[in-house]
Structures are given as C-alpha cells and as structure tokens.
Write a protein that holds these residues in place. Structure first.
Motif, PDB file in Angstrom:
ATOM      1  N   LEU A  48      -3.011   9.256  23.635  1.00  0.00           N
ATOM      2  CA  LEU A  48      -1.939   9.640  24.565  1.00  0.00           C
ATOM      3  C   LEU A  48      -2.281   9.268  26.005  1.00  0.00           C
ATOM      4  N   GLY A  49      -3.331   8.502  26.210  1.00  0.00           N
ATOM      5  CA  GLY A  49      -3.714   8.077  27.548  1.00  0.00           C
ATOM      6  C   GLY A  49      -4.606   9.084  28.246  1.00  0.00           C
ATOM      7  N   THR A  50      -4.837   8.836  29.529  1.00  0.00           N
ATOM      8  CA  THR A  50      -5.684   9.720  30.339  1.00  0.00           C
ATOM      9  C   THR A  50      -4.933  10.142  31.605  1.00  0.00           C
ATOM     10  N   ASP A  51      -5.403  11.230  32.234  1.00  0.00           N
ATOM     11  CA  ASP A  51      -4.750  11.717  33.448  1.00  0.00           C
ATOM     12  C   ASP A  51      -5.456  11.166  34.682  1.00  0.00           C
ATOM     13  N   HIS A  52      -5.146  11.738  35.844  1.00  0.00           N
ATOM     14  CA  HIS A  52      -5.685  11.220  37.099  1.00  0.00           C
ATOM     15  C   HIS A  52      -7.170  11.506  37.282  1.00  0.00           C
ATOM     16  N   PHE A  53      -7.751  12.320  36.409  1.00  0.00           N
ATOM     17  CA  PHE A  53      -9.200  12.548  36.431  1.00  0.00           C
ATOM     18  C   PHE A  53      -9.903  11.818  35.282  1.00  0.00           C
ATOM     19  N   GLY A  54      -9.160  11.048  34.530  1.00  0.00           N
ATOM     20  CA  GLY A  54      -9.742  10.349  33.391  1.00  0.00           C
ATOM     21  C   GLY A  54      -9.900  11.215  32.153  1.00  0.00           C
ATOM     22  N   ARG A  55      -9.323  12.401  32.156  1.00  0.00           N
ATOM     23  CA  ARG A  55      -9.421  13.276  30.989  1.00  0.00           C
ATOM     24  C   ARG A  55      -8.438  12.841  29.909  1.00  0.00           C
ATOM     25  N   ASP A  56      -8.813  13.044  28.664  1.00  0.00           N
ATOM     26  CA  ASP A  56      -7.973  12.670  27.533  1.00  0.00           C
ATOM     27  C   ASP A  56      -6.771  13.618  27.444  1.00  0.00           C
ATOM     28  N   ILE A  57      -5.566  13.059  27.504  1.00  0.00           N
ATOM     29  CA  ILE A  57      -4.363  13.894  27.526  1.00  0.00           C
ATOM     30  C   ILE A  57      -4.170  14.611  26.193  1.00  0.00           C
ATOM     31  N   GLY A  58      -4.490  13.941  25.084  1.00  0.00           N
ATOM     32  CA  GLY A  58      -4.377  14.601  23.784  1.00  0.00           C
ATOM     33  C   GLY A  58      -5.233  15.851  23.697  1.00  0.00           C
ATOM     34  N   SER A  59      -6.456  15.766  24.193  1.00  0.00           N
ATOM     35  CA  SER A  59      -7.352  16.929  24.197  1.00  0.00           C
ATOM     36  C   SER A  59      -6.815  18.024  25.111  1.00  0.00           C
ATOM     37  N   MET A  60      -6.282  17.614  26.264  1.00  0.00           N
ATOM     38  CA  MET A  60      -5.711  18.587  27.195  1.00  0.00           C
ATOM     39  C   MET A  60      -4.508  19.304  26.575  1.00  0.00           C
TER      40      MET A  60
END
Length: 271
Positions: A48-60
């Motif tokens: 699902l891509g990453t956010d502005h901090f490079g975190r995995d959106i799926g995990s979030m």
C-alpha cells in the motif's frame, strides 16, 4: 443468509482480523522510520506504499484498526453497561419522577455532541485515546437508555409480566429475567450501529488531535497527516479513508442484516 448480512460480516471480520493480527505481527515495524523510502507508491515491498516518514501504510492501517476498534468497542461497552440499566429503570418507573429525571438527563447529554464532550474532557485531562473513549462512551449512554426504555415499555403491559408480579417477583428480577432477554435483539442491532459510529467518532477526534496520540497509530491521524500531501501522494490519504469507509459500511450492513434476521416480521415477509 441475506447478502447484506454476509457482506457486512465479511467486511467486519476483515477489520477485526487485521486488528487482532496487529497485536502479534505487522509486515513492518510502525515505529521504524525510513526517510529514504518516504511517499513511495504501492509496490512488491510495500503493498500500500509508504507515508511521509517512510513507514509502511499497510502496517499502519493494521495498527490503526486496533486503535479504532478498541476505542469504539469500549465506548459501546460503557453505553450498554450504564445506559441499559438506566433505560430499564425508567421503563419500570414510567411516568414517575425517576423516569423523568433519567430521560431529562439523557436530553442534557444529547445537547452536547461527542466532539464537544471530548473538547471539554481534553481541556481538563489532555488529548488521549482514553479521553476519546470517555467522550464517545458518555454520548452512547443516552442512546442505549432510550432504546432499552422504548423496547421495555410495551412489555410491562403484557400478561406474562403481570403473572410474574403475582408470583412475587420484584421489578429488578422481572427486568433481568423477562424484559432484558426480549429486548436483546434491539440492543444487539443498536450496538453494531453505535460501534460503526464510534469508529467514525474516533477517527474524527484523532483527525483534530483529540484522540490517540503518537506513536499510537490511528486512521484519523493518518488522514490528518496526509491532507497536505494529497496531490503529491494520494495513496497516503486514500487507503486510510477506504479503511474507515469499508469498516463502517460493513458494520452498518451487519446491523441492518441482524435487524432483519432477528425481526419476526421481516422473516415472515422474506418467506
């Protein structure tokens, strides 16, 4: 099984499974930052891509599901635990001063939406997931009180309730043994509806900074953080929004399906 009940159950189960799985595993550590990989689109590494901090959106999203569901579930529990007994007492004392006090107290709470209650609580105790639970839970109390009272009022006039009185049963025992089981279907359906509204309310409170605070993941805060990057990386806002939409839709469909399944008149029409 009715199609809407099946679809609602599937969507709700998917959210519950994601929340439960996040307790023991997520594809990536939501606390780990990878600035070099920020705002990446969906890929084999990050579905699902990453956010502005490079975190995995799926995990979030998985961790956010845990927060939203936990807040909504506890808030509904507060509403049922306090509101249902109040509604049963009001129905048993219908027309009396106790009924009037309980219902006017409900009207007073209804005058303040959950967001306003959250602001009041936050002003005293500060923003947190616990305060969001309190705000949503307080707003749920009059909802369940009204449902319980409305369902119980008609039952108190029935013959088997009179027979229970003649047998020497008190008001509290009649309410517990005869009234409550017969309005359980109403409470179950209302519980699913309030559960979905609780998820929406939690997302709204987190969006304005009154709900769960970092580093706790929240769908509402994910949307708030993504609002300035919609044109640059739309997936950052799209997936949290879809998670909220599908979860709330699933719970609403589940509630409608349960209402039809538990209503004898609906079963008769379906036959």
């Amino acid at each position: 099984m009715r199609p809407q009940l099946l679809l609602g159950a599937v969507l709700t189960l998917a959210a519950l499974l994601a929340a439960g799985l996040s307790l023991v595993w997520t594809p990536y550590d939501i606390g780990a930052l990878d600035i070099a990989a920020k705002l990446q689109g969906p890929s084999a590494a990050h579905w699902l891509g990453t956010d502005h901090f490079g975190r995995d959106i799926g995990s979030m999203l998985m961790a956010g599901a845990r927060t939203s569901i936990a807040v909504a579930l506890v808030a509904v529990g507060i509403g049922i635990t306090i509101g249902v007994p109040l509604g049963l007492i009001a129905a048993a004392r219908s027309g009396g001063w106790l009924d009037e006090v309980i219902m006017r107290g409900n009207d007073l709470i209804f005058a303040f939406p959950s967001l306003v209650i959250a602001i009041l609580i936050t002003a005293v105790f500060g923003p947190s997931a616990l305060n969001a639970i309190l705000a949503i839970g307080i707003f749920n109390i009059p909802v369940f009180a009204r449902v319980a009272r409305g369902g119980a009022l008609g039952l108190w006039t029935l013959d088997y309730i009179r027979a229970a009185r003649v047998a020497g049963k008190g008001t509290a025992r009649i309410s517990a043994e005869h009234i409550l089981p017969n309005i359980a279907n109403l409470l179950i359906v209302q519980g699913t509806i309030q559960f979905s509204l609780g998820i929406l309310a939690e997302a709204g409170l987190s969006y304005v900074g009154l709900g769960a605070q970092p580093p706790t993941a929240s769908w509402g805060r994910m949307l708030a953080e993504a609002q300035t990057m919609v044109t640059l990386a739309p997936h950052v806002a799209l997936f949290p929004g879809l998670a909220i939409v599908f979860t709330v839709l699933g719970l609403n469909l589940l509630g409608d399906g349960l209402r039809d399944a538990l209503d004898p008149r609906s079963r008769g029409r379906g036959a």
